[in-house]
Design a protein around this motif. Structure first.
Motif, PDB file in Angstrom:
ATOM      1  N   ILE A 138      -0.885  -0.876  -4.209  1.00 22.00           N
ATOM      2  CA  ILE A 138      -1.534  -1.734  -3.203  1.00 22.00           C
ATOM      3  C   ILE A 138      -3.043  -1.460  -3.160  1.00 22.00           C
ATOM      4  CG2 ILE A 138      -1.757  -2.062  -0.697  1.00 22.00           C
ATOM      5  CD1 ILE A 138       1.286  -1.830  -0.497  1.00 22.00           C
ATOM      6  N   LEU A 139      -3.410  -0.179  -3.211  1.00 23.07           N
ATOM      7  CA  LEU A 139      -4.834   0.183  -3.132  1.00 23.07           C
ATOM      8  C   LEU A 139      -5.571  -0.278  -4.394  1.00 23.07           C
ATOM      9  CD1 LEU A 139      -4.427   3.735  -1.549  1.00 23.07           C
ATOM     10  CD2 LEU A 139      -5.132   1.630  -0.383  1.00 23.07           C
ATOM     11  N   GLU A 140      -4.908  -0.186  -5.555  1.00 21.91           N
ATOM     12  CA  GLU A 140      -5.554  -0.626  -6.799  1.00 21.91           C
ATOM     13  C   GLU A 140      -5.780  -2.146  -6.789  1.00 21.91           C
ATOM     14  OE1 GLU A 140      -3.042   1.088  -9.805  1.00 21.91           O
ATOM     15  OE2 GLU A 140      -4.017   3.062  -9.644  1.00 21.91           O
ATOM     16  N   HIS A 141      -4.826  -2.884  -6.238  1.00 25.38           N
ATOM     17  CA  HIS A 141      -5.028  -4.327  -6.080  1.00 25.38           C
ATOM     18  C   HIS A 141      -6.258  -4.608  -5.216  1.00 25.38           C
ATOM     19  CE1 HIS A 141      -0.583  -5.394  -7.036  1.00 25.38           C
ATOM     20  NE2 HIS A 141      -1.357  -5.667  -8.056  1.00 25.38           N
ATOM     21  N   ALA A 142      -6.393  -3.828  -4.125  1.00 23.65           N
ATOM     22  CA  ALA A 142      -7.515  -4.063  -3.201  1.00 23.65           C
ATOM     23  C   ALA A 142      -8.852  -3.759  -3.883  1.00 23.65           C
ATOM     24  CB  ALA A 142      -7.346  -3.222  -1.941  1.00 23.65           C
ATOM     25  N   VAL A 143      -8.866  -2.742  -4.758  1.00 22.96           N
ATOM     26  CA  VAL A 143     -10.085  -2.446  -5.515  1.00 22.96           C
ATOM     27  C   VAL A 143     -10.365  -3.584  -6.496  1.00 22.96           C
ATOM     28  CG1 VAL A 143     -11.132  -0.888  -7.209  1.00 22.96           C
ATOM     29  CG2 VAL A 143      -9.884   0.065  -5.257  1.00 22.96           C
ATOM     30  N   GLU A 147     -12.047  -5.646  -2.374  1.00 24.15           N
ATOM     31  CA  GLU A 147     -11.947  -5.338  -0.943  1.00 24.15           C
ATOM     32  C   GLU A 147     -12.327  -3.884  -0.656  1.00 24.15           C
ATOM     33  OE1 GLU A 147      -8.647  -7.672   1.336  1.00 24.15           O
ATOM     34  OE2 GLU A 147      -7.746  -6.814  -0.463  1.00 24.15           O
ATOM     35  N   LEU A 148     -12.018  -3.007  -1.596  1.00 23.70           N
ATOM     36  CA  LEU A 148     -12.369  -1.582  -1.462  1.00 23.70           C
ATOM     37  C   LEU A 148     -13.275  -1.199  -2.618  1.00 23.70           C
ATOM     38  CD1 LEU A 148      -8.893   0.093  -0.670  1.00 23.70           C
ATOM     39  CD2 LEU A 148     -10.670  -0.593   0.963  1.00 23.70           C
ATOM     40  N   ALA A 149     -14.252  -0.314  -2.320  1.00 25.05           N
ATOM     41  CA  ALA A 149     -15.145   0.152  -3.380  1.00 25.05           C
ATOM     42  C   ALA A 149     -14.413   1.114  -4.309  1.00 25.05           C
ATOM     43  CB  ALA A 149     -16.370   0.826  -2.773  1.00 25.05           C
ATOM     44  N   GLU A 150     -13.684   2.041  -3.705  1.00 26.27           N
ATOM     45  CA  GLU A 150     -12.854   2.939  -4.522  1.00 26.27           C
ATOM     46  C   GLU A 150     -11.598   3.267  -3.737  1.00 26.27           C
ATOM     47  OE1 GLU A 150     -14.763   7.265  -3.594  1.00 26.27           O
ATOM     48  OE2 GLU A 150     -15.719   6.041  -5.162  1.00 26.27           O
ATOM     49  N   GLU A 182       2.999  -3.463  13.567  1.00 20.55           N
ATOM     50  CA  GLU A 182       1.814  -4.315  13.428  1.00 20.55           C
ATOM     51  C   GLU A 182       0.526  -3.510  13.696  1.00 20.55           C
ATOM     52  OE1 GLU A 182      -0.031  -7.753  12.497  1.00 20.55           O
ATOM     53  OE2 GLU A 182       2.093  -7.270  12.297  1.00 20.55           O
ATOM     54  N   ARG A 183       0.550  -2.681  14.719  1.00 17.01           N
ATOM     55  CA  ARG A 183      -0.612  -1.856  15.056  1.00 17.01           C
ATOM     56  C   ARG A 183      -0.980  -0.915  13.909  1.00 17.01           C
ATOM     57  NH1 ARG A 183      -5.128  -1.516  17.507  1.00 17.01           N
ATOM     58  NH2 ARG A 183      -4.261  -2.171  19.513  1.00 17.01           N
ATOM     59  N   ILE A 184       0.036  -0.306  13.291  1.00 11.99           N
ATOM     60  CA  ILE A 184      -0.217   0.598  12.164  1.00 11.99           C
ATOM     61  C   ILE A 184      -0.907  -0.163  11.030  1.00 11.99           C
ATOM     62  CG2 ILE A 184       0.881   1.955  10.331  1.00 11.99           C
ATOM     63  CD1 ILE A 184       3.159   2.562  12.388  1.00 11.99           C
ATOM     64  N   ALA A 185      -0.308  -1.294  10.636  1.00 11.72           N
ATOM     65  CA  ALA A 185      -0.845  -2.049   9.499  1.00 11.72           C
ATOM     66  C   ALA A 185      -2.272  -2.500   9.781  1.00 11.72           C
ATOM     67  CB  ALA A 185       0.055  -3.253   9.201  1.00 11.72           C
ATOM     68  N   GLN A 186      -2.497  -2.994  10.990  1.00 15.08           N
ATOM     69  CA  GLN A 186      -3.811  -3.539  11.328  1.00 15.08           C
ATOM     70  C   GLN A 186      -4.873  -2.432  11.385  1.00 15.08           C
ATOM     71  OE1 GLN A 186      -3.871  -5.924  15.007  1.00 15.08           O
ATOM     72  NE2 GLN A 186      -5.998  -5.261  15.245  1.00 15.08           N
ATOM     73  N   THR A 187      -4.547  -1.328  12.042  1.00 22.17           N
ATOM     74  CA  THR A 187      -5.536  -0.256  12.201  1.00 22.17           C
ATOM     75  C   THR A 187      -5.858   0.393  10.855  1.00 22.17           C
ATOM     76  OG1 THR A 187      -4.720   0.132  14.433  1.00 22.17           O
ATOM     77  CG2 THR A 187      -6.101   1.858  13.484  1.00 22.17           C
ATOM     78  N   VAL A 188      -4.831   0.638  10.036  1.00 21.81           N
ATOM     79  CA  VAL A 188      -5.082   1.284   8.747  1.00 21.81           C
ATOM     80  C   VAL A 188      -5.870   0.339   7.830  1.00 21.81           C
ATOM     81  CG1 VAL A 188      -4.026   2.308   6.694  1.00 21.81           C
ATOM     82  CG2 VAL A 188      -3.099   2.827   8.963  1.00 21.81           C
ATOM     83  N   ALA A 189      -5.503  -0.943   7.797  1.00 26.60           N
ATOM     84  CA  ALA A 189      -6.245  -1.895   6.955  1.00 26.60           C
ATOM     85  C   ALA A 189      -7.701  -1.978   7.414  1.00 26.60           C
ATOM     86  CB  ALA A 189      -5.577  -3.274   6.999  1.00 26.60           C
ATOM     87  N   ASP A 190      -7.909  -2.196   8.713  1.00 25.25           N
ATOM     88  CA  ASP A 190      -9.285  -2.302   9.226  1.00 25.25           C
ATOM     89  C   ASP A 190     -10.062  -1.015   8.971  1.00 25.25           C
ATOM     90  OD1 ASP A 190      -8.806  -4.862  10.097  1.00 25.25           O
ATOM     91  OD2 ASP A 190      -8.670  -4.358  12.222  1.00 25.25           O
ATOM     92  N   GLY A 191      -9.394   0.124   9.140  1.00 23.51           N
ATOM     93  CA  GLY A 191     -10.058   1.410   8.931  1.00 23.51           C
ATOM     94  C   GLY A 191     -10.486   1.604   7.482  1.00 23.51           C
ATOM     95  N   LEU A 192      -9.614   1.215   6.540  1.00 24.24           N
ATOM     96  CA  LEU A 192      -9.963   1.366   5.121  1.00 24.24           C
ATOM     97  C   LEU A 192     -11.043   0.364   4.724  1.00 24.24           C
ATOM     98  CD1 LEU A 192      -6.415   1.892   3.536  1.00 24.24           C
ATOM     99  CD2 LEU A 192      -8.111   3.639   4.127  1.00 24.24           C
TER     100      LEU A 192
END
Lengths: 196, 196
Positions: A138-143, A147-150, A182-192
């Protein structure tokens, strides 16, 4: 040479695995972890104890596979965004960790892991390793999407996603609601995403 | 009327609580949770069993208080920012949950909570209630500073902060590193701040 697992004729090991896990689930639901024995599972599944130990290593690993990984992880999600992917992941973890058999067997399995460092090591490498690899994807897709720098450490992100549910279930003895999921997914996504 | 607890002469209950908790920690470290008895704690502390049950309700609550709340929560942190407050909170949780006695006693206490719904209920209201209130205070400060528009559910934020450490310790059998502690504080703070 490894046997390909596609096609209509699945290799024999899979049928044995399936029988053993089904028998384990049946006996776990009926008697709980404490009264579960490899003998009883072998009899119920119609296989030898040796076959069970060869495949699963121990009673604890067999029970864990049966209880927690009742549902295999689905194909890696790719909803087109990190937010969507983490929301889908949170639902997968909720279904897997929060199923009645996992909730019932969890405390005994936690005690087994604490008593047996070799078991805990195998558990981290096998069962948990699969989940961490899933998060890594999932993180590699976001890179790749920009969406993510690294990618952050996938083991940390796995703990951030699954830890609150584990604590709710086994520290608070409370089911995981959709609002927590929902709170977990939202907070972790926004935080990353904020770390860009 | 409640007795004020300030001043040099602390009320007698505190000295008894202190003796009981010190005796419990000593016996837990020596024998583990399974072999711990209220009888032995009463003898070691020089108090009656009735006094212990009146104050702690059960062996499990006494052991939990001794093992996990070895350090009382410090005064509510107010570092001037949500980021700073959550970083301080993460360190408090790491020290409390990750201390050797808590790690050693945790699996047995998890099993007790699963067996006894009334104990789990009291545990949520007392020990965990204190931690959730602590998180509530941090979130209210952030609202007062204008960092957050409205406070998220403090029980959810508590799970987001403490859950990954609990899962690392009792699901993975791995100590909580400073890097995980920092990752949790940073991701949760950034995630909450992004919701403005």
């Amino acid at each position: 040479m490894s046997t390909p697992r596609q096609g209509p004729g699945r290799p024999r090991e899979d049928r044995i695995d399936h029988s053993v896990l089904a028998a384990t689930r049946k006996l776990l639901a009926r008697k709980g972890y404490g009264a579960l024995t490899v003998d009883a599972v072998a009899a119920e599944a119609g296989v030898s104890k040796a076959a069970i130990y060869r495949r699963f290593g121990s009673k604890a690993e067999m029970a864990f596979r049966a209880a927690v990984h009742a549902a295999e992880l689905p194909s890696p999600v790719d909803t087109g965004s990190l937010r969507g992917d983490l929301r889908a992941l949170a639902r997968v973890i909720k279904a897997s960790m929060g199923n009645p058999l996992a909730v019932q067997s969890g405390p005994a399995l936690i005690a087994e892991l604490a008593k047996d460092p070799a078991l805990a090591e195998r558990f981290r490498e096998s069962a948990l390793g699969v989940e961490v690899d899933y998060v890594r994807g999932i993180l590699e897709h976001a890179v790749a999407r920009g969406e993510l720098a690294e990618p952050p450490d996938p083991a940390h992100v796995h703990l951030l996603m699954a830890g609150p549910m584990f604590y709710s279930l086994f520290g608070f003895q409370q089911a995981v609601g959709d609002d927590l999921c929902e709170r977990i997914a939202q907070t972790v996504a926004d935080g990353l995403l904020a770390a860009r």
